[in-house]
Design a protein around this motif. Structure first.
Motif, PDB file in Angstrom:
ATOM      1  N   PHE A 124      -3.442  -9.052   0.242  1.00 35.79           N
ATOM      2  CA  PHE A 124      -2.944  -7.853  -0.429  1.00 35.79           C
ATOM      3  C   PHE A 124      -3.992  -6.751  -0.311  1.00 35.79           C
ATOM      4  O   PHE A 124      -5.147  -6.994   0.033  1.00 35.79           O
ATOM      5  CB  PHE A 124      -2.686  -8.143  -1.913  1.00 35.79           C
ATOM      6  CG  PHE A 124      -3.956  -8.315  -2.722  1.00 35.79           C
ATOM      7  CD1 PHE A 124      -4.508  -7.251  -3.432  1.00 35.79           C
ATOM      8  CD2 PHE A 124      -4.612  -9.545  -2.753  1.00 35.79           C
ATOM      9  CE1 PHE A 124      -5.682  -7.405  -4.148  1.00 35.79           C
ATOM     10  CE2 PHE A 124      -5.784  -9.708  -3.467  1.00 35.79           C
ATOM     11  CZ  PHE A 124      -6.315  -8.645  -4.169  1.00 35.79           C
ATOM     12  N   MET A 136      -5.165  -3.087  -2.724  1.00 38.88           N
ATOM     13  CA  MET A 136      -4.956  -2.317  -3.947  1.00 38.88           C
ATOM     14  C   MET A 136      -5.796  -1.050  -3.882  1.00 38.88           C
ATOM     15  O   MET A 136      -6.969  -1.089  -3.505  1.00 38.88           O
ATOM     16  CB  MET A 136      -5.353  -3.134  -5.171  1.00 38.88           C
ATOM     17  CG  MET A 136      -5.229  -2.396  -6.504  1.00 38.88           C
ATOM     18  SD  MET A 136      -3.513  -2.043  -6.945  1.00 38.88           S
ATOM     19  CE  MET A 136      -2.952  -3.684  -7.381  1.00 38.88           C
ATOM     20  N   ASN A 180      -6.683   2.278  -6.436  1.00 39.73           N
ATOM     21  CA  ASN A 180      -6.554   2.902  -7.752  1.00 39.73           C
ATOM     22  C   ASN A 180      -7.281   4.238  -7.757  1.00 39.73           C
ATOM     23  O   ASN A 180      -8.392   4.338  -7.224  1.00 39.73           O
ATOM     24  CB  ASN A 180      -7.161   2.012  -8.835  1.00 39.73           C
ATOM     25  CG  ASN A 180      -6.174   0.980  -9.336  1.00 39.73           C
ATOM     26  OD1 ASN A 180      -5.330   1.257 -10.174  1.00 39.73           O
ATOM     27  ND2 ASN A 180      -6.288  -0.225  -8.808  1.00 39.73           N
ATOM     28  N   ALA A 215      -1.844   3.962  -9.097  1.00 37.67           N
ATOM     29  CA  ALA A 215      -2.149   2.683  -8.453  1.00 37.67           C
ATOM     30  C   ALA A 215      -1.126   2.378  -7.367  1.00 37.67           C
ATOM     31  O   ALA A 215       0.083   2.535  -7.568  1.00 37.67           O
ATOM     32  CB  ALA A 215      -2.153   1.557  -9.489  1.00 37.67           C
ATOM     33  N   CYS A 216      -1.631   1.942  -6.226  1.00 39.84           N
ATOM     34  CA  CYS A 216      -0.771   1.535  -5.111  1.00 39.84           C
ATOM     35  C   CYS A 216      -1.212   0.152  -4.653  1.00 39.84           C
ATOM     36  O   CYS A 216      -2.403  -0.071  -4.402  1.00 39.84           O
ATOM     37  CB  CYS A 216      -0.888   2.539  -3.959  1.00 39.84           C
ATOM     38  SG  CYS A 216       0.032   2.056  -2.485  1.00 39.84           S
ATOM     39  N   GLY A 217      -0.276  -0.780  -4.573  1.00 39.43           N
ATOM     40  CA  GLY A 217      -0.610  -2.128  -4.149  1.00 39.43           C
ATOM     41  C   GLY A 217       0.453  -2.730  -3.258  1.00 39.43           C
ATOM     42  O   GLY A 217       1.632  -2.381  -3.352  1.00 39.43           O
ATOM     43  N   LYS A 259       1.396  -6.690  -1.488  1.00 38.14           N
ATOM     44  CA  LYS A 259       1.173  -8.078  -1.088  1.00 38.14           C
ATOM     45  C   LYS A 259       1.963  -8.328   0.190  1.00 38.14           C
ATOM     46  O   LYS A 259       3.055  -7.768   0.366  1.00 38.14           O
ATOM     47  CB  LYS A 259       1.642  -9.037  -2.188  1.00 38.14           C
ATOM     48  CG  LYS A 259       0.790  -9.011  -3.436  1.00 38.14           C
ATOM     49  CD  LYS A 259       1.289 -10.027  -4.458  1.00 38.14           C
ATOM     50  CE  LYS A 259       0.422  -9.989  -5.717  1.00 38.14           C
ATOM     51  NZ  LYS A 259       0.927 -10.931  -6.752  1.00 38.14           N
ATOM     52  N   LYS A 286       6.108  -2.715  -1.577  1.00 41.11           N
ATOM     53  CA  LYS A 286       4.971  -1.925  -2.066  1.00 41.11           C
ATOM     54  C   LYS A 286       5.224  -1.494  -3.507  1.00 41.11           C
ATOM     55  O   LYS A 286       6.325  -1.081  -3.864  1.00 41.11           O
ATOM     56  CB  LYS A 286       4.794  -0.697  -1.163  1.00 41.11           C
ATOM     57  CG  LYS A 286       3.685   0.250  -1.573  1.00 41.11           C
ATOM     58  CD  LYS A 286       3.370   1.261  -0.472  1.00 41.11           C
ATOM     59  CE  LYS A 286       4.560   2.108  -0.084  1.00 41.11           C
ATOM     60  NZ  LYS A 286       4.260   3.070   0.980  1.00 41.11           N
TER      61      LYS A 286
END
Length: 369
Positions: free
Chosen positions: A67, A69, A71, A84-86, A88, A93
């Motif tokens: 993943f 991440m 921030n 926040a963008c994450g 996996k 997304k």
């Protein structure tokens, strides 16, 4: 508006990074491939929900990780905003503002505007018209959410109309009623997009001219012209007139998806007759005009991300540019460069305080100036 903090996990060549910035000029120095540009791209993610350089989100995950991440802590109207963008692997997304996930990414576009200037931008000059339409659409979309929806509607209808044209060619069965339905949908959204592009360019061209004249000291005569079939003809008439041609080519040949920008220097195409330095000056003026337009429309200053911009600019234009971006017309600025000495010399001459970071193989340290 400014970005106070940035943290990364497994993003591109970074295992982990935690950075704090000043509201003015922030600089990342290091060798090529160290990861300077990746920091700017992380900021672009926080602004526009995607990479500036690569549309495939999964390819931003660090090799061997599952993943990534990103921030960011912004200060906007004296309030703290956490973005926040994450992602996996093999999952959707996630994008959150103050811990609340967006249902539509389009709702985030324009809230934390940014402008990137990168060597990658040369595609706007040397590639096809799609790159120049993307540029227009990117700017307008950050100031008008409805415009983005109109674009999505238009492009879906265009795909459907082209599929119908191909079906007609494959089967020999002409369905004028269904074609008329698609035409009406194209005309409805296309006319609205055209009017917004036309109004935008009327304002934008003057801003662009002002920036280019400043950077070049009025050394060259350049022009930026919006080209659209709809400037000279009614969209409905264009579609009706081109229907037989469309059937032969199996695609829609008239519409705002054919719009373009014409770039010239001394009346000749910039692509063929502009030097590398002149092309770079043109692109920088284009992007600074984008910045000024966004600021006018939003009422606050976007982030300005300057990636490797000193290459191919002479010393005079470099100083003029830095003089411009470090004054009160611009807000928070992020710059990447390979030479700390060059950066220090320029900003010491201008009397501007900077915050400098050293980047080396995905590691970032704060440098003392």
């Amino acid at each position: 508006m400014h970005l106070k903090q940035l943290s990364l996990l497994n993003f591109k060549n970074y295992n982990e990074a935690e950075l704090s910035f000043q509201p003015g000029v922030n600089v990342f120095v290091g060798s090529n491939g160290a990861g300077k540009t990746n920091l700017l791209d992380a900021m672009h993610y926080l602004s526009l929900c995607k990479s500036y350089f690569n549309p495939i989100d999964s390819q931003q995950i660090k090799q061997g990780a599952d993943f990534f991440m990103i921030n960011g802590v912004f200060e906007k109207d004296e309030h703290k905003e956490v973005i926040a963008c994450g992602l996996k692997r093999n999952q959707k997304k996630q994008f959150k503002r103050n811990k609340k996930e967006y249902q539509r990414l389009a709702d985030h576009i324009g809230l934390f505007p940014s402008v990137m200037i990168s060597p990658y931008d040369i595609s706007i000059i040397i590639e096809g018209s799609e790159e120049r339409r993307k540029f227009i659409d990117n700017v307008i979309s950050q100031t008008d959410n409805q415009y983005l929806d109109e674009l999505i509607t238009y492009n879906k209808t265009l795909i459907n109309r082209n599929a119908l044209l191909k079906l007609i060619a494959d089967t020999g069965k002409y369905d004028p009623a269904l074609l008329e339905v698609y035409d009406e949908q194209l005309i409805s959204s296309g006319n609205r997009i055209f009017q917004k592009r036309k109004a935008f360019m009327e304002t934008f061209t003057d801003i662009f001219n002002r920036h280019y004249q400043f950077i070049s000291d009025d050394a060259e005569q350049v022009a930026l012209v919006y080209e659209s079939q709809l400037l000279a003809d009614d969209f409905a008439a264009l579609l009706k007139r081109s229907v037989e041609r469309d059937r032969v080519l199996e695609r829609t040949t008239a519409g705002i998806h054919k719009d373009d920008l014409q770039f010239t220097i001394h009346g000749m195409p910039m692509k063929k007759f502009g030097s590398q330095g002149q092309q770079k000056s043109f692109l920088i003026a284009l992007k600074l005009a984008q910045y000024s337009f966004l600021q006018q429309q939003k009422g606050y200053k976007p982030l300005l991300l300057l990636d490797d911009i000193f290459d191919k600019l002479d010393e005079h234009r470099t100083v003029k540019l830095m003089q411009m971006v470090s004054n009160n017309d611009f807000g928070q600025v992020f710059i990447t460069d390979t030479s700390a000495a060059r950066i220090n010399q320029i900003f010491n001459t201008l009397g501007v305080q900077i915050k400098m970071f050293k980047v080396d193989k995905g590691e970032v340290t704060n440098e003392q100036n």
